[in-house]
Write a protein that holds these residues in place. Sequence first.
Motif, PDB file in Angstrom:
ATOM      1  N   THR A 129       7.035  14.675  86.891  1.00 54.17           N
ATOM      2  CA  THR A 129       8.273  14.897  87.853  1.00 54.17           C
ATOM      3  C   THR A 129       9.218  13.754  87.485  1.00 54.17           C
ATOM      4  O   THR A 129      10.310  13.910  87.411  1.00 54.17           O
ATOM      5  N   ALA A 130       8.698  12.465  87.563  1.00 49.49           N
ATOM      6  CA  ALA A 130       9.382  11.465  87.534  1.00 49.49           C
ATOM      7  C   ALA A 130      10.013  11.323  86.143  1.00 49.49           C
ATOM      8  O   ALA A 130      11.268  10.966  85.760  1.00 49.49           O
ATOM      9  N   ILE A 131       9.567  11.521  84.970  1.00 48.59           N
ATOM     10  CA  ILE A 131       9.769  11.620  83.687  1.00 48.59           C
ATOM     11  C   ILE A 131      10.905  12.703  83.397  1.00 48.59           C
ATOM     12  O   ILE A 131      11.981  12.469  82.983  1.00 48.59           O
ATOM     13  N   ARG A 132      10.771  13.886  83.953  1.00 51.70           N
ATOM     14  CA  ARG A 132      11.361  14.951  83.976  1.00 51.70           C
ATOM     15  C   ARG A 132      12.924  14.888  84.724  1.00 51.70           C
ATOM     16  O   ARG A 132      14.085  15.003  84.184  1.00 51.70           O
ATOM     17  N   VAL A 133      12.681  14.197  85.832  1.00 54.32           N
ATOM     18  CA  VAL A 133      14.131  13.799  86.750  1.00 54.32           C
ATOM     19  C   VAL A 133      14.812  12.691  86.065  1.00 54.32           C
ATOM     20  O   VAL A 133      16.110  12.983  85.950  1.00 54.32           O
ATOM     21  N   THR A 134      14.207  11.893  85.614  1.00 51.01           N
ATOM     22  CA  THR A 134      14.922  10.621  84.977  1.00 51.01           C
ATOM     23  C   THR A 134      15.658  10.964  83.503  1.00 51.01           C
ATOM     24  O   THR A 134      16.756  10.662  83.149  1.00 51.01           O
ATOM     25  N   GLU A 135      14.721  11.896  82.674  1.00 50.52           N
ATOM     26  CA  GLU A 135      15.205  12.410  81.687  1.00 50.52           C
ATOM     27  C   GLU A 135      16.418  13.451  81.906  1.00 50.52           C
ATOM     28  O   GLU A 135      17.507  13.219  81.071  1.00 50.52           O
ATOM     29  N   SER A 136      16.215  14.196  82.852  1.00 55.61           N
ATOM     30  CA  SER A 136      17.521  15.199  83.189  1.00 55.61           C
ATOM     31  C   SER A 136      18.635  14.244  83.769  1.00 55.61           C
ATOM     32  O   SER A 136      19.842  14.847  83.182  1.00 55.61           O
ATOM     33  N   ALA A 137      18.430  13.500  84.414  1.00 52.75           N
ATOM     34  CA  ALA A 137      19.751  12.407  84.924  1.00 52.75           C
ATOM     35  C   ALA A 137      20.418  11.705  83.911  1.00 52.75           C
ATOM     36  O   ALA A 137      21.462  11.786  83.719  1.00 52.75           O
ATOM     37  N   LEU A 138      19.540  11.271  82.786  1.00 54.88           N
ATOM     38  CA  LEU A 138      19.939  10.917  81.573  1.00 54.88           C
ATOM     39  C   LEU A 138      20.929  11.794  80.901  1.00 54.88           C
ATOM     40  O   LEU A 138      22.098  11.593  80.397  1.00 54.88           O
ATOM     41  N   ASP A 139      20.538  12.903  80.717  1.00 52.43           N
ATOM     42  CA  ASP A 139      21.115  14.057  79.805  1.00 52.43           C
ATOM     43  C   ASP A 139      22.704  14.365  80.802  1.00 52.43           C
ATOM     44  O   ASP A 139      23.422  14.555  79.872  1.00 52.43           O
ATOM     45  N   LEU A 140      22.577  14.369  81.982  1.00 51.70           N
ATOM     46  CA  LEU A 140      23.869  14.666  82.664  1.00 51.70           C
ATOM     47  C   LEU A 140      24.693  13.749  82.712  1.00 51.70           C
ATOM     48  O   LEU A 140      25.874  13.959  82.906  1.00 51.70           O
ATOM     49  N   THR A 141      24.181  12.384  82.878  1.00 56.50           N
ATOM     50  CA  THR A 141      25.278  11.318  82.822  1.00 56.50           C
ATOM     51  C   THR A 141      25.645  10.776  81.281  1.00 56.50           C
ATOM     52  O   THR A 141      26.620   9.963  81.513  1.00 56.50           O
ATOM     53  N   GLY A 142      24.902  10.836  80.375  1.00 58.65           N
ATOM     54  CA  GLY A 142      25.402  10.414  79.147  1.00 58.65           C
ATOM     55  C   GLY A 142      25.359   9.004  79.149  1.00 58.65           C
ATOM     56  O   GLY A 142      24.594   8.239  79.574  1.00 58.65           O
ATOM     57  N   ASN A 143      26.219   8.236  78.448  1.00 63.26           N
ATOM     58  CA  ASN A 143      26.420   6.826  78.127  1.00 63.26           C
ATOM     59  C   ASN A 143      26.211   6.052  79.529  1.00 63.26           C
ATOM     60  O   ASN A 143      25.533   5.254  79.559  1.00 63.26           O
ATOM     61  N   PRO A 144      26.850   6.337  80.492  1.00 62.41           N
ATOM     62  CA  PRO A 144      26.658   5.794  81.857  1.00 62.41           C
ATOM     63  C   PRO A 144      25.176   5.443  82.294  1.00 62.41           C
ATOM     64  O   PRO A 144      24.595   4.391  82.660  1.00 62.41           O
ATOM     65  N   GLY A 145      24.461   6.482  82.168  1.00 58.88           N
ATOM     66  CA  GLY A 145      22.967   6.485  82.590  1.00 58.88           C
ATOM     67  C   GLY A 145      22.122   5.452  81.491  1.00 58.88           C
ATOM     68  O   GLY A 145      21.366   5.043  82.040  1.00 58.88           O
ATOM     69  N   LEU A 146      22.679   5.337  80.417  1.00 59.96           N
ATOM     70  CA  LEU A 146      22.110   4.362  79.737  1.00 59.96           C
ATOM     71  C   LEU A 146      22.280   3.091  79.722  1.00 59.96           C
ATOM     72  O   LEU A 146      22.019   2.133  78.986  1.00 59.96           O
ATOM     73  N   ASP A 147      23.543   2.754  80.473  1.00 59.73           N
ATOM     74  CA  ASP A 147      23.927   1.539  80.684  1.00 59.73           C
ATOM     75  C   ASP A 147      23.194   0.545  81.389  1.00 59.73           C
ATOM     76  O   ASP A 147      22.940   1.133  82.723  1.00 59.73           O
ATOM     77  N   ARG A 148      23.085  -0.650  81.137  1.00 57.57           N
ATOM     78  CA  ARG A 148      22.125  -1.510  81.768  1.00 57.57           C
ATOM     79  C   ARG A 148      22.587  -2.077  83.160  1.00 57.57           C
ATOM     80  O   ARG A 148      21.994  -2.515  83.938  1.00 57.57           O
ATOM     81  N   ARG A 149      23.974  -1.855  83.370  1.00 59.76           N
ATOM     82  CA  ARG A 149      24.603  -2.085  84.510  1.00 59.76           C
ATOM     83  C   ARG A 149      24.156  -1.132  85.809  1.00 59.76           C
ATOM     84  O   ARG A 149      24.619  -1.643  86.684  1.00 59.76           O
ATOM     85  N   HIS A 150      23.571   0.039  85.120  1.00 64.16           N
ATOM     86  CA  HIS A 150      22.966   1.108  86.112  1.00 64.16           C
ATOM     87  C   HIS A 150      21.602   1.155  86.176  1.00 64.16           C
ATOM     88  O   HIS A 150      21.051   0.743  85.160  1.00 64.16           O
ATOM     89  N   PRO A 151      20.912   1.455  87.090  1.00 63.45           N
ATOM     90  CA  PRO A 151      19.526   1.212  87.126  1.00 63.45           C
ATOM     91  C   PRO A 151      18.935   2.410  86.535  1.00 63.45           C
ATOM     92  O   PRO A 151      17.538   2.551  86.492  1.00 63.45           O
ATOM     93  N   LEU A 152      19.483   3.834  86.170  1.00 62.59           N
ATOM     94  CA  LEU A 152      18.766   4.888  85.769  1.00 62.59           C
ATOM     95  C   LEU A 152      18.079   4.661  84.511  1.00 62.59           C
ATOM     96  O   LEU A 152      16.788   5.132  84.459  1.00 62.59           O
ATOM     97  N   GLU A 153      18.591   3.805  83.469  1.00 63.11           N
ATOM     98  CA  GLU A 153      17.599   3.531  82.478  1.00 63.11           C
ATOM     99  C   GLU A 153      16.260   2.821  82.820  1.00 63.11           C
ATOM    100  O   GLU A 153      15.150   2.881  82.192  1.00 63.11           O
ATOM    101  N   ARG A 154      16.459   2.074  83.783  1.00 69.08           N
ATOM    102  CA  ARG A 154      15.429   1.273  84.168  1.00 69.08           C
ATOM    103  C   ARG A 154      14.213   2.425  84.862  1.00 69.08           C
ATOM    104  O   ARG A 154      13.083   2.462  84.668  1.00 69.08           O
TER     105      ARG A 154
END
Length: 394
Positions: A332-357
């Motif tokens: 579930t954790a992998i699915r949720v974080t992958e989906s959140a990255l898919d939904l947010t695009g570049n901002p989700g991968l930006d290290r200014r935000h915690p999602l990539e972590r």
Amino acid sequence: MTAVAERTTPVTGLAEDAFAAALAVVAGNAERYDRAAVFPADSFAALREAGVPGLTVPVEFGGRGAGLAEAVEVIERIGAADPSVGLILQWNFTNHLSLIREDCPWPAELKEAVLRSAAADGALFNGFAVERELGSLARGGIPATTATRLPSGDWRIDGEKAYATGVSGLTWFTVTARTAEPEPRIATFLLDRTATGWRVEPTWNHLGLRASDTQSVVFDGTVVPHARLLELREPGTPGPRARRQALPLLLAANYNGVAIAARDWLTTYLHTRVPTALGASLATVPRFHDRVGELEAAILTSRALLRQAVAELAVDEDTPLPGLAKHVATSTAIRVTESALDLTGNPGLDRRHPLERHHRDAMVGRIHSPQSDLVITGLGRAAIARATPDSGRK
């Protein structure tokens, strides 16, 4: 923004205000320690102030007297703040819960020393069993690390252990070795930081849980008093039952925390992101409602299964639910974080935000025992064993 998981059950012996304040410190330090990849000392200082390391220590030894259910609640919240901290602390709880069982083979005075130090000083405790060539003892085999009986009656330990989580902050640790006998047995010893002849090799350079301080430890002629021998058993025999059952539940709680933190960052982001072409926040778009709803359903399912597993374990120590809860939580954790990255695009991968972590941390869940392949294979084998050749004709 870093989220802290919602509280669901009162935690025995912990003052909520003090625990919430400690969680805020842990969450605030998470990015800094992830980047530095060092033991999160300031975070544990805050948790010690709140009395968290002694949570599962019995009251008679000065602890908070909480059980597995409360430990799950605490680790889930800490996992949302910083799962590296959660990983270190869940080992503390797992080992304490094993110590207080009647079938624990430890000498009473050693149990008491470890438990009282956790309650009084917040002393942390873990066990070193894994080796790079061996992998996990859960998959069979015996260690290459050797324990040799000396003429004095004491023992000498030589070898290297991998993945010693939290090693820089530990007061106590156990070491599992093979005895230097014609027919080796598995020996477990208790050491503390005052022991000589051992050193930490800084080998931890993983993608996620970077602040978990999961280094290698080299033992080079480490002398251990015979009084610190905890257990001798034959190869292939299982370790402590409480450790095997509590561990997957606490790991599940930690990774549920990761999923919760990712969801909370995502939902906040959707409110704050206002594309000019839309003229409103992404939170108003039905497509996002559907996608977030799927993630919420997965998180609620994982959290409910975890609590069902805790309840089932109280009446059936052979239940397969702890392993299943860990498998579902990490997936579930992998699915949720992958989906959140898919939904947010570049901002989700930006290290200014915690999602990539959060995503990097979620990925590490696959390597922790019990691994998903063992859990699924065991469930399948049990289901097939329950059937008979004629059962499908009814």
